[in-house]
Scaffold this motif. Sequence first.
Motif, PDB file in Angstrom:
ATOM      1  N   PRO A  92       0.826  -1.212   0.000  1.00 37.14           N
ATOM      2  CA  PRO A  92       0.000   0.000   0.000  1.00 37.14           C
ATOM      3  C   PRO A  92       0.858   1.259   0.000  1.00 37.14           C
ATOM      4  CG  PRO A  92      -0.031  -1.036   2.161  1.00 37.14           C
ATOM      5  CD  PRO A  92       0.749  -1.944   1.250  1.00 37.14           C
ATOM      6  N   ASP A  93       0.314   2.307  -0.577  1.00 37.07           N
ATOM      7  CA  ASP A  93       0.948   3.615  -0.471  1.00 37.07           C
ATOM      8  C   ASP A  93       0.871   4.062   0.978  1.00 37.07           C
ATOM      9  OD1 ASP A  93       1.399   3.764  -3.213  1.00 37.07           O
ATOM     10  OD2 ASP A  93      -0.520   4.744  -3.599  1.00 37.07           O
ATOM     11  N   PRO A  94       1.764   4.952   1.399  1.00 40.07           N
ATOM     12  CA  PRO A  94       1.642   5.488   2.760  1.00 40.07           C
ATOM     13  C   PRO A  94       0.279   6.146   2.938  1.00 40.07           C
ATOM     14  CG  PRO A  94       3.714   6.153   1.759  1.00 40.07           C
ATOM     15  CD  PRO A  94       2.903   5.512   0.678  1.00 40.07           C
ATOM     16  N   PRO A  95      -0.265   6.092   4.149  1.00 36.93           N
ATOM     17  CA  PRO A  95      -1.565   6.715   4.373  1.00 36.93           C
ATOM     18  C   PRO A  95      -1.500   8.230   4.194  1.00 36.93           C
ATOM     19  CG  PRO A  95      -0.597   6.048   6.455  1.00 36.93           C
ATOM     20  CD  PRO A  95       0.294   5.518   5.369  1.00 36.93           C
ATOM     21  N   VAL A  96      -2.619   8.789   3.806  1.00 37.44           N
ATOM     22  CA  VAL A  96      -2.755  10.239   3.700  1.00 37.44           C
ATOM     23  C   VAL A  96      -3.271  10.730   5.048  1.00 37.44           C
ATOM     24  CG1 VAL A  96      -3.946  12.127   2.538  1.00 37.44           C
ATOM     25  CG2 VAL A  96      -3.250  10.097   1.238  1.00 37.44           C
ATOM     26  N   LEU A  97      -2.501  11.578   5.726  1.00 39.49           N
ATOM     27  CA  LEU A  97      -2.911  12.142   7.016  1.00 39.49           C
ATOM     28  C   LEU A  97      -3.581  13.486   6.792  1.00 39.49           C
ATOM     29  CD1 LEU A  97       0.226  11.364   9.199  1.00 39.49           C
ATOM     30  CD2 LEU A  97      -1.943  10.144   9.123  1.00 39.49           C
ATOM     31  N   LEU A  98      -4.703  13.689   7.447  1.00 42.18           N
ATOM     32  CA  LEU A  98      -5.496  14.902   7.252  1.00 42.18           C
ATOM     33  C   LEU A  98      -5.855  15.533   8.581  1.00 42.18           C
ATOM     34  CD1 LEU A  98      -8.009  13.228   4.787  1.00 42.18           C
ATOM     35  CD2 LEU A  98      -6.109  14.701   4.135  1.00 42.18           C
ATOM     36  N   ARG A  99      -6.029  16.829   8.583  1.00 43.13           N
ATOM     37  CA  ARG A  99      -6.620  17.527   9.728  1.00 43.13           C
ATOM     38  C   ARG A  99      -7.801  18.317   9.202  1.00 43.13           C
ATOM     39  NH1 ARG A  99      -1.406  20.724  10.117  1.00 43.13           N
ATOM     40  NH2 ARG A  99      -1.659  22.259   8.500  1.00 43.13           N
ATOM     41  N   SER A 100      -8.726  18.586  10.061  1.00 41.60           N
ATOM     42  CA  SER A 100      -9.975  19.229   9.675  1.00 41.60           C
ATOM     43  C   SER A 100      -9.779  20.716   9.384  1.00 41.60           C
ATOM     44  CB  SER A 100     -10.990  19.063  10.806  1.00 41.60           C
ATOM     45  OG  SER A 100     -12.209  19.646  10.450  1.00 41.60           O
ATOM     46  N   VAL A 101     -10.529  21.191   8.413  1.00 42.21           N
ATOM     47  CA  VAL A 101     -10.609  22.617   8.107  1.00 42.21           C
ATOM     48  C   VAL A 101     -12.014  23.057   8.475  1.00 42.21           C
ATOM     49  CG1 VAL A 101     -10.572  24.340   6.271  1.00 42.21           C
ATOM     50  CG2 VAL A 101      -8.956  22.433   6.222  1.00 42.21           C
ATOM     51  N   SER A 102     -12.145  24.005   9.384  1.00 44.72           N
ATOM     52  CA  SER A 102     -13.465  24.455   9.816  1.00 44.72           C
ATOM     53  C   SER A 102     -14.178  25.197   8.692  1.00 44.72           C
ATOM     54  CB  SER A 102     -13.356  25.371  11.029  1.00 44.72           C
ATOM     55  OG  SER A 102     -14.647  25.814  11.397  1.00 44.72           O
ATOM     56  N   LEU A 103     -15.434  24.819   8.488  1.00 50.53           N
ATOM     57  CA  LEU A 103     -16.259  25.477   7.478  1.00 50.53           C
ATOM     58  C   LEU A 103     -17.343  26.334   8.110  1.00 50.53           C
ATOM     59  CD1 LEU A 103     -16.663  22.425   5.085  1.00 50.53           C
ATOM     60  CD2 LEU A 103     -15.029  24.311   4.916  1.00 50.53           C
ATOM     61  N   GLY A 104     -17.332  26.435   9.417  1.00 48.05           N
ATOM     62  CA  GLY A 104     -18.316  27.251  10.092  1.00 48.05           C
ATOM     63  C   GLY A 104     -18.742  26.705  11.440  1.00 48.05           C
ATOM     64  N   GLY A 105     -18.245  25.539  11.810  1.00 44.89           N
ATOM     65  CA  GLY A 105     -18.507  25.020  13.142  1.00 44.89           C
ATOM     66  C   GLY A 105     -19.647  24.026  13.267  1.00 44.89           C
ATOM     67  N   ASP A 106     -20.251  23.605  12.177  1.00 49.19           N
ATOM     68  CA  ASP A 106     -21.325  22.619  12.258  1.00 49.19           C
ATOM     69  C   ASP A 106     -20.771  21.326  12.851  1.00 49.19           C
ATOM     70  OD1 ASP A 106     -23.053  20.315  11.241  1.00 49.19           O
ATOM     71  OD2 ASP A 106     -24.241  22.052  10.624  1.00 49.19           O
ATOM     72  N   PRO A 107     -21.491  20.698  13.793  1.00 48.78           N
ATOM     73  CA  PRO A 107     -20.998  19.460  14.408  1.00 48.78           C
ATOM     74  C   PRO A 107     -20.709  18.340  13.396  1.00 48.78           C
ATOM     75  CG  PRO A 107     -22.872  20.308  15.632  1.00 48.78           C
ATOM     76  CD  PRO A 107     -22.726  21.158  14.386  1.00 48.78           C
ATOM     77  N   LYS A 108     -21.336  18.353  12.255  1.00 52.59           N
ATOM     78  CA  LYS A 108     -21.099  17.314  11.260  1.00 52.59           C
ATOM     79  C   LYS A 108     -19.726  17.433  10.603  1.00 52.59           C
ATOM     80  CE  LYS A 108     -25.863  16.302  10.155  1.00 52.59           C
ATOM     81  NZ  LYS A 108     -26.886  16.242   9.121  1.00 52.59           N
TER      82      LYS A 108
ATOM     83  N   SER B 287     -17.039  17.297  12.215  1.00 54.14           N
ATOM     84  CA  SER B 287     -16.092  16.622  13.085  1.00 54.14           C
ATOM     85  C   SER B 287     -16.441  15.147  13.288  1.00 54.14           C
ATOM     86  CB  SER B 287     -16.088  17.326  14.456  1.00 54.14           C
ATOM     87  OG  SER B 287     -15.334  16.599  15.371  1.00 54.14           O
ATOM     88  N   PHE B 288     -15.418  14.297  13.324  1.00 55.34           N
ATOM     89  CA  PHE B 288     -15.637  12.894  13.670  1.00 55.34           C
ATOM     90  C   PHE B 288     -15.914  12.728  15.144  1.00 55.34           C
ATOM     91  CE2 PHE B 288     -13.299  12.065   9.681  1.00 55.34           C
ATOM     92  CZ  PHE B 288     -14.154  11.126   9.119  1.00 55.34           C
ATOM     93  N   SER B 289     -15.588  13.733  15.951  1.00 59.25           N
ATOM     94  CA  SER B 289     -15.752  13.615  17.400  1.00 59.25           C
ATOM     95  C   SER B 289     -17.102  14.132  17.870  1.00 59.25           C
ATOM     96  CB  SER B 289     -14.632  14.366  18.117  1.00 59.25           C
ATOM     97  OG  SER B 289     -14.642  15.736  17.762  1.00 59.25           O
ATOM     98  N   ALA B 290     -17.942  14.584  16.952  1.00 58.56           N
ATOM     99  CA  ALA B 290     -19.254  15.131  17.342  1.00 58.56           C
ATOM    100  C   ALA B 290     -20.178  14.045  17.848  1.00 58.56           C
ATOM    101  CB  ALA B 290     -19.905  15.837  16.159  1.00 58.56           C
TER     102      ALA B 290
END
Length: 108
Positions: free
Chosen positions: A87-103, A105-108
Amino acid sequence: MATVVFIHRLQPADGKRDALIGLLREFADSINADPECLHYSVHEPIDDEATPLTVIQAHTSAAGFEKHGEWMAPNIPRLVPLLASAPDPPVLLRSVSLGGDPKESFSA
């Protein structure tokens, strides 16, 4: 704490798709038991079984992701024979806020 999401694409070897999904299902028990794992899912294309599976995970932090890697290392020998290629190395991502809707986030 910043949630870290990673996406991994896994190409099953010929005739090994069901075995690969079974192994990922087995891994789910340990991965989901990790308190630093917020999300673990496996996805397949709707119309094409020949394309890779996509694994999506979210961890509470980069340290949580690294801990997952330590857990995964001894399991690699079980995974590799089920793959068509490394497999290729995993792609690591961080969230970019689009306005704060709970959806957003994975932690909502």
